[in-house]
Design a protein around this motif. Structure first.
Motif, PDB file in Angstrom:
ATOM      1  N   ASN A   2      -6.043   2.206   5.321  1.00 13.25           N
ATOM      2  CA  ASN A   2      -4.471   1.536   5.227  1.00 13.25           C
ATOM      3  C   ASN A   2      -4.577   1.051   3.273  1.00 13.25           C
ATOM      4  O   ASN A   2      -4.094   0.604   2.800  1.00 13.25           O
ATOM      5  N   ARG A   3      -5.208   2.009   2.162  1.00 15.31           N
ATOM      6  CA  ARG A   3      -6.532   2.017   1.789  1.00 15.31           C
ATOM      7  C   ARG A   3      -5.255   1.654   0.394  1.00 15.31           C
ATOM      8  O   ARG A   3      -4.155   2.433   0.238  1.00 15.31           O
ATOM      9  N   LEU A   4      -5.022   0.622  -0.688  1.00 16.55           N
ATOM     10  CA  LEU A   4      -4.313   1.533  -2.036  1.00 16.55           C
ATOM     11  C   LEU A   4      -5.242   1.425  -3.150  1.00 16.55           C
ATOM     12  O   LEU A   4      -6.694   0.756  -2.647  1.00 16.55           O
ATOM     13  N   SER A   7      -7.482  -1.610  -8.225  1.00 15.99           N
ATOM     14  CA  SER A   7      -6.784  -2.667  -8.894  1.00 15.99           C
ATOM     15  C   SER A   7      -7.661  -3.964  -9.411  1.00 15.99           C
ATOM     16  O   SER A   7      -8.745  -3.990  -9.130  1.00 15.99           O
ATOM     17  N   TYR A  40      -3.255   0.237  -8.761  1.00 18.02           N
ATOM     18  CA  TYR A  40      -2.317  -0.392  -8.728  1.00 18.02           C
ATOM     19  C   TYR A  40      -2.319  -1.674  -8.885  1.00 18.02           C
ATOM     20  O   TYR A  40      -3.509  -2.196  -9.449  1.00 18.02           O
ATOM     21  N   PRO A  47       4.813  -4.666  -6.135  1.00 20.72           N
ATOM     22  CA  PRO A  47       3.831  -3.653  -6.628  1.00 20.72           C
ATOM     23  C   PRO A  47       3.995  -2.853  -7.297  1.00 20.72           C
ATOM     24  O   PRO A  47       5.094  -1.856  -7.102  1.00 20.72           O
ATOM     25  N   VAL A  49       2.121   1.793  -9.363  1.00 19.48           N
ATOM     26  CA  VAL A  49       1.623   1.988  -9.035  1.00 19.48           C
ATOM     27  C   VAL A  49       1.298   3.084 -10.477  1.00 19.48           C
ATOM     28  O   VAL A  49       2.371   3.004 -11.701  1.00 19.48           O
ATOM     29  N   ASP A 354       7.018   5.426   2.473  1.00 16.61           N
ATOM     30  CA  ASP A 354       5.715   5.616   2.382  1.00 16.61           C
ATOM     31  C   ASP A 354       4.894   6.267   2.071  1.00 16.61           C
ATOM     32  O   ASP A 354       5.676   7.748   2.382  1.00 16.61           O
ATOM     33  N   TYR A 360      -4.984   7.486  -0.295  1.00 17.48           N
ATOM     34  CA  TYR A 360      -4.489   6.615  -0.313  1.00 17.48           C
ATOM     35  C   TYR A 360      -3.350   5.597  -0.326  1.00 17.48           C
ATOM     36  O   TYR A 360      -2.452   7.598  -0.381  1.00 17.48           O
ATOM     37  N   ASN A 361      -2.742   4.831   0.543  1.00 17.69           N
ATOM     38  CA  ASN A 361      -1.175   4.898   0.673  1.00 17.69           C
ATOM     39  C   ASN A 361      -0.448   4.393  -0.006  1.00 17.69           C
ATOM     40  O   ASN A 361      -1.065   3.241  -1.040  1.00 17.69           O
ATOM     41  N   ILE A 362       1.007   4.270  -0.305  1.00 19.46           N
ATOM     42  CA  ILE A 362       1.276   4.403  -1.364  1.00 19.46           C
ATOM     43  C   ILE A 362       2.895   3.790  -0.407  1.00 19.46           C
ATOM     44  O   ILE A 362       3.290   4.842   0.007  1.00 19.46           O
ATOM     45  N   THR A 366       7.445   1.194  -4.040  1.00 16.48           N
ATOM     46  CA  THR A 366       6.808   1.091  -4.914  1.00 16.48           C
ATOM     47  C   THR A 366       6.590   1.293  -6.507  1.00 16.48           C
ATOM     48  O   THR A 366       7.572   2.300  -6.535  1.00 16.48           O
TER      49      THR A 366
END
Ligand code: HEM
Length: 485
Positions: A2-4, A7, A40, A47, A49, A354, A360-362, A366
């Protein structure tokens, strides 16, 4: 997982908001040199990006275009666009698609732009006349101010067959209205956050929105009523079609068309007028101002542009829109201006689902910022990126001579890209190129108030890349221009 994306350290409540001042695209650029091409951020509680390279921009705007085709919502947008009845901020859905189709086929399409060519010609001549008078009296011109008036008058006449400046007072009213709307809606919207920092008085802000909305609505109603009256008379006399339609006529036709896919409301039409003014005036005018400032600082480039125009057009007539295709050096100057000084420095979108970008998961909802300004200065794609060198677009074999600004090349995105890209790119280029060409053809420029020979190129805070120091100079007519005008 579940990585962003990476940041910076966030503060409580404001998140990364404190990192944005004073000039957001510059601050974003600094962050990207430290944290990478995809970051991020939490702006307040929103939130976000941030994409800062051609490669990441392409991922969002092309590969995952449909997930990132909404625009974010804000209080200002809600107030000023009649509860989001507009086009620029409409969600990517049936209404937006309907309007986009009308934009490309009618409102801003080739046929309408051709028919409205006389409007652009006349307004450019009006500007030149004003500068000739200044030249005669050896007076200074506030170039930026005059260009805003030009852009405003062009848009206003195209939109509703009416100049803004029938009287100076009226012109000033419209200019300040448009300026405030642009500032508040933050066409490419950062402002709600920045205010949050600067201005905790949310109540006061709401008052400002309301005020502005009332003023704009009165203006729009007046114009619509005038149009409707004229249309009523025309219908009675049955002689519609003997006059070039302006954009408002086209919109009213669509609104009255029972067979149209969607019914346009009065609010839709007013909100569209607002959009066009807010998106089209400052962006266009300030681009021309930056271009001229660059030319004044680099006399060899200015000379070369002048020689090109003299040899293609001569001195017995004014340069026309139809000449631009034969002026490759001028075109390169405008591209180079849009690379270094994109007047929409940040593209702003929002995700509707999503989505996975690289590793990465956005998440859905967002907000996306594409830093067009930083991408145009990326040394990975541009040699000596900070230098103004139009030749980079002309050198055969460099691969750069085929580059256009219409969103196919992700290291040059002044008009954005894809379905949600600027619908008025053609119009904007027509106005910028032709106005600049005629100024080059007609005048040399001396800097005003004895401030030396170079123009200061510092940027000021603002959403459309305003210059910190207004360009003030004395135009010097190169020869007797009156026979050309
Ligand atoms: C040099 C001048 C201009 C520049 C640099 C510029 C740039 C841009 C950019 C970057 C966007 C966002 C694109 C995206 O999200 O991918 C945009 C959107 C837009 N522009 Fe322009 N623009 C200019 C002139 C104009 C003019 C003259 C008009 C109207 C007559 C206009 C109308 C719009 C509208 C309505 C949108 C929103 C489109 C949508 O949401 O679907 N622009 N522009």
């Amino acid at each position: 997982g579940n990585r962003l994306p990476p940041s910076p350290l966030a503060l409580p409540i404001i998140g990364h908001l404190h990192l944005l001042s004073p000039i957001p695209h510059q601050a974003f650029h600094k962050l990207s040199t430290k944290y990478g091409p995809l970051i991020y951020l939490l702006l307040g509680s929103v939130p976000c990006v941030l994409a800062s390279t051609a490669e990441t921009a392409k991922e969002f705007l092309k590969t995952h275009e449909l997930s990132f085709s909404d625009r974010p919502f804000s209080a200002a947008v809600d107030y000023l666009t009649y509860g989001s009845a507009d086009f620029s901020f409409a969600p990517y859905g049936p209404y937006w698609k309907f309007m986009k189709k009308i934009c490309m086929s009618e409102l801003l399409g080739g046929r309408t732009l051709d028919q409205l060519l006389p409007v652009r010609r006349e307004e450019i001549r009006r500007l030149l006349m004003k500068m000739i008078r200044k030249s005669d009296s050896e007076d200074t011109v506030d170039v930026g101010g005059e260009l805003i008036t030009l852009a405003n008058n062009i848009i206003s006449r195209m939109m509703m067959n009416k100049r803004c400046s029938e009287s100076e007072k009226e012109a000033e009213d419209v200019r300040s209205l448009v300026h405030e709307v642009a500032e508040l809606t933050g066409t490419f919207n950062l402002s709600d956050y920045i205010w949050f920092c600067r201005n905790i008085d949310l109540q006061g802000l709401r008052k400002r929105f309301e005020d502005l909305h009332v003023r704009f609505d009165a203006m729009a109603e007046k114009i619509m009523k005038e149009h409707e009256e004229v249309r009523g008379e025309k219908n009675e006399r049955g002689n519609e079609g003997d006059r070039v339609k302006d954009l408002l006529d086209i919109l009213l036709d669509v609104a009255e068309d029972d067979k149209a896919e969607l019914k346009l409301t009065r609010e839709n039409i007013k909100a569209f007028i607002l959009d066009i003014f807010a998106a089209g005036t400052d962006t266009t005018a300030i681009t021309i101002e930056w271009a001229l400032a660059e030319l004044i600082n680099q006399p060899d480039i200015f000379d070369k542009a002048r020689e090109e125009i003299d040899s293609v057009v001569g001195k017995s007539r004014l340069v026309e829109e139809s000449d631009i295709q034969n002026l490759p050096y001028l075109q390169a100057i405008v591209k180079e201006t849009l690379r270094l000084h994109p007047t929409a420095p940040l593209i702003v979108r929002e995700s509707t689902e999503d989505c996975k970008i690289g590793e990465y998961n956005i998440p859905k909802k967002t907000r996306l910022f594409v830093n067009v300004w930083a991408i145009g200065r990326d040394p990975k794609h541009w040699d000596n990126p900070l230098e103004f060198r139009p030749n980079r677009f002309l050198t055969e074999g460099s691969g750069k001579s085929q580059l256009d600004v219409r969103g196919q090349h992700f290291h040059l995105l002044p008009f954005g890209s894809g379905r949600r890209g600027c619908p008025a790119t053609t119009l904007a280029l027509q106005v910028v190129q032709t106005t600049l060409a005629s100024m080059i053809q007609c005048f040399k420029f001396k800097l005003g108030d004895g401030k030396g020979t170079t123009v200061d190129m510092t940027e000021a805070p603002g959403l459309t890349l305003p210059r910190a120091h207004p360009l003030v100079c004395v135009p010097v007519a190169r020869f007797n221009l009156l026979p050309l005008i």
